[in-house]
Design a protein around this motif. Structure first.
Motif, mmCIF file in Angstrom:
data_model
loop_
_atom_site.group_PDB
_atom_site.id
_atom_site.type_symbol
_atom_site.label_atom_id
_atom_site.label_comp_id
_atom_site.label_asym_id
_atom_site.label_seq_id
_atom_site.Cartn_x
_atom_site.Cartn_y
_atom_site.Cartn_z
ATOM 1 N N ARG A 57 0.817 -1.224 0.000
ATOM 2 C CA ARG A 57 0.000 0.000 0.000
ATOM 3 C C ARG A 57 0.844 1.264 0.000
ATOM 4 N NH1 ARG A 57 -1.012 1.417 5.797
ATOM 5 N NH2 ARG A 57 0.259 -0.113 6.935
ATOM 6 N N PHE A 58 2.144 1.141 0.326
ATOM 7 C CA PHE A 58 3.006 2.332 0.279
ATOM 8 C C PHE A 58 3.698 2.494 -1.064
ATOM 9 C CE2 PHE A 58 3.277 1.437 4.988
ATOM 10 C CZ PHE A 58 2.442 2.481 5.337
ATOM 11 N N LYS A 59 3.516 1.519 -1.954
ATOM 12 C CA LYS A 59 4.202 1.609 -3.251
ATOM 13 C C LYS A 59 3.536 2.690 -4.100
ATOM 14 C CE LYS A 59 6.730 -2.114 -2.406
ATOM 15 N NZ LYS A 59 8.020 -1.872 -1.756
ATOM 16 N N LYS A 60 4.350 3.602 -4.568
ATOM 17 C CA LYS A 60 3.817 4.695 -5.386
ATOM 18 C C LYS A 60 3.860 4.300 -6.867
ATOM 19 C CE LYS A 60 6.773 7.389 -3.242
ATOM 20 N NZ LYS A 60 6.940 6.656 -1.984
ATOM 21 N N PRO A 61 2.830 4.686 -7.629
ATOM 22 C CA PRO A 61 2.897 4.388 -9.066
ATOM 23 C C PRO A 61 3.965 5.249 -9.735
ATOM 24 C CG PRO A 61 0.966 5.719 -8.558
ATOM 25 C CD PRO A 61 1.614 5.398 -7.233
ATOM 26 N N LEU A 62 4.589 4.718 -10.764
ATOM 27 C CA LEU A 62 5.596 5.487 -11.495
ATOM 28 C C LEU A 62 4.880 6.407 -12.479
ATOM 29 C CD1 LEU A 62 8.133 2.636 -12.359
ATOM 30 C CD2 LEU A 62 7.955 3.995 -10.275
ATOM 31 N N PRO A 63 5.473 7.584 -12.744
ATOM 32 C CA PRO A 63 4.846 8.459 -13.740
ATOM 33 C C PRO A 63 4.841 7.780 -15.113
ATOM 34 C CG PRO A 63 7.025 9.284 -13.117
ATOM 35 C CD PRO A 63 6.716 8.136 -12.198
ATOM 36 N N ARG A 64 3.787 8.019 -15.889
ATOM 37 C CA ARG A 64 3.684 7.358 -17.191
ATOM 38 C C ARG A 64 4.751 7.888 -18.151
ATOM 39 N NH1 ARG A 64 -1.741 7.460 -20.924
ATOM 40 N NH2 ARG A 64 -1.020 6.008 -22.520
ATOM 41 N N PHE A 65 4.917 9.203 -18.149
ATOM 42 C CA PHE A 65 5.925 9.817 -19.035
ATOM 43 C C PHE A 65 6.813 10.727 -18.182
ATOM 44 C CE2 PHE A 65 1.966 9.461 -21.596
ATOM 45 C CZ PHE A 65 2.385 8.478 -22.476
ATOM 46 N N PRO A 66 7.841 10.170 -17.544
ATOM 47 C CA PRO A 66 8.667 10.998 -16.654
ATOM 48 C C PRO A 66 9.339 12.133 -17.433
ATOM 49 C CG PRO A 66 9.227 8.664 -16.466
ATOM 50 C CD PRO A 66 8.332 8.795 -17.650
ATOM 51 N N LYS A 67 9.405 13.292 -16.789
ATOM 52 C CA LYS A 67 10.047 14.438 -17.445
ATOM 53 C C LYS A 67 11.483 14.597 -16.979
ATOM 54 C CE LYS A 67 5.763 17.078 -17.886
ATOM 55 N NZ LYS A 67 4.930 16.311 -16.929
ATOM 56 N N ARG A 68 11.702 14.344 -15.676
ATOM 57 C CA ARG A 68 13.053 14.493 -15.124
ATOM 58 C C ARG A 68 13.342 13.274 -14.250
ATOM 59 N NH1 ARG A 68 12.538 19.570 -11.758
ATOM 60 N NH2 ARG A 68 10.513 18.600 -11.460
#
Lengths: 401, 78
Positions: free
Chosen positions: A128-139
């Protein structure tokens, strides 16, 4: 014969002197079992080592104890290294321990298991603490050694797959005594100054000692505290560190972390093409259906009178159809050409293709990646991305299997 | 549309494709959605084609704020 009468202190000092001058006692390894282990507020550790026949008083001062890589417990079989001396105040001899290791299994293994168990109990590994990764990371912040293969691999794969993402390297030492604090510090710094929307931290392969920084509690806690999602990439496939358990996503290698971090531009271009085709097809269906309906109406004699109205509609449809067909032609021709070139370029760089190995990415309707059965409920519509294409599906059951 | 991010553009394209496939929009709306969608797809394609990777090294400046320096894997300190 003169009877020399000594004071207690004099005798103790005499014995202490005898013992202190003995070479063997100045540097000795002793094997035994720990008992009566006590840690005083001063930070010094006091314990007894025993075997079947005897016992030995031991002390380990704070400076030595702070280097312990496991938590000593009563009953553990250990090997202690130190010197024997006398504590004149109590008139006892004891072993002044400077190094303590677990007998038999490696102490690093014990330390790993102990920390893993402790953090597991605290919940640091919870899904439950796992954060989703951004779909299109910018930096993307890369926290690893500024030299070496790992940083180069990460930059190369990121560049081949998704050059739109800016790569921000925070060079740190990844082995040695300073490494844990530097890694943890860089993760905290990246968060404090919001330098990125994704962090990759790790290092290339090495011995368990080389990878040890990523088994340190301070690093695990920094990863856990990070508001920015973290991908850990330590060593090679079989190496698993505490950092891997705490990170939002574990990658097998640094290159693999880069593959997970960003989409592939060729795949993305294919996805865009599939959207374009779907749009064209949807519009074509719509136009065909309306034309049929119109012609059907027009063929009925009773409706011949509002002919002008129908003609107008027919013209509008023809016009729409022509525009759409031209657009579709143009798009398809241009795309075909572009894909061939991009696909060839990517193949030449030959990055590992995660999807090519038969993995699939399942996404919810809002595009977030499904990582656990708990993310979906029966009836949810999901899309499943494969190497070649994708399909949509409906969840029939969401009990973890 | 010009200052849309890639992510926003893709989200809008997906929305448009879903609306077109659902098929319950008037024809002229469908046409303008189609045109908006294809323009966004073209824009995204251009962004993909023209992107050039930027790599920097971050250093903690005197005031603690990050400073960007060129990254060179060869002589960066270990």
């Amino acid at each position: 014969m003169d009877k020399t009468i000594l004071t207690v202190s004099e005798l103790n000092d005499y014995i202490k002197n005898l013992i202190d001058c003995d070479d063997m006692l100045a540097a000795v390894y002793v094997r035994g079992e720990l008992s009566n282990y006590k840690i005083y507020p001063s930070g010094h550790h006091y314990f007894t080592m025993k075997d079947a026949q005897g016992a030995l008083k031991c002390v380990m001062f704070r400076s030595s104890a702070s280097r312990l890589r496991f938590r000593p417990e009563n009953g553990m079989k250990v090997v202690a290294f130190g010197r024997v001396s006398v504590y004149p105040r109590d008139g006892v001899y004891q072993l002044y321990v400077s190094d303590l290791t677990v007998d038999g299994v490696g102490d690093l293994y014990i330390a790993f298991e102990q920390l893993k168990e402790k953090l597991l109990k605290e919940g640091l590994f919870d899904e439950r603490f796992k954060k989703p990764l951004p779909r299109f990371p910018k930096r993307i912040a890369v926290i690893t050694s500024g030299a070496g293969a790992a940083v180069r691999d990460i930059i190369r794969v990121l560049g081949a797959r998704w050059p739109m993402a800016k790569v921000i390297v925070l060079p740190v030492r990844v082995q040695g005594a300073e490494a844990p604090a530097e890694i943890a510090g860089a993760i905290a710094y990246a968060n404090r100054h919001k330098v990125a929307d994704l962090i990759i931290t790790g290092r290339g392969g090495g011995s368990i000692e080389d990878l040890w920084a990523f088994n340190e509690e301070i690093v695990a806690r920094a990863i856990f505290a990070s508001e920015i999602p973290v991908i850990s990439a330590v060593g090679h496939e079989p190496d698993v560190t505490i950092s891997d358990f705490v990170a939002d996503v574990r990658a097998a290698t640094p290159s693999n972390a880069a593959e997970i971090a960003v989409p592939d531009k060729v795949e993305m271009a294919e996805t865009l093409l599939s959207y374009e085709i779907r749009a064209v097809q949807a519009l074509r269906r719509e136009i065909t259906a309306r034309r049929r309906k119109l012609e059907d109406l027009a063929s009925r004699r009773v409706l011949v009178s509002p002919k002008n109205y129908l003609d107008d509609k027919r013209l509008l449809l023809d016009h729409a159809h022509a525009r759409m067909a031209a657009a579709a032609e143009r798009i398809l021709a241009a795309r075909k050409h572009r894909f061939a070139a991009q696909a060839a370029a990517l193949d030449a760089m030959s990055p590992l293709k995660v999807l090519g190995r038969g993995y699939a990415i399942a996404r919810r309707e809002d595009g977030t990646v499904i990582k656990s059965a708990a993310d979906v409920s029966p009836g949810d519509k999901i899309t499943v991305r494969l190497q070649k294409d994708a399909f949509s599906a409906t969840v029939s059951g969401a009990e973890p299997i | 549309m010009e200052n849309m991010s890639f992510e926003q553009a893709v989200a809008r394209i997906e929305e448009i494709v879903r609306a077109l496939e659902k098929g319950d929009v008037p024809l002229d709306t469908a046409l303008s959605l189609f045109e908006e969608g294809t323009a966004l797809i073209k824009m995204c394609g251009k962004m993909l084609d023209e992107a050039e990777q930027k790599v920097v090294r971050l250093r903690k400046g005197a005031d603690g704020a990050p400073e960007e320096l060129p990254f060179d894997a060869e002589d960066a300190p270990c």
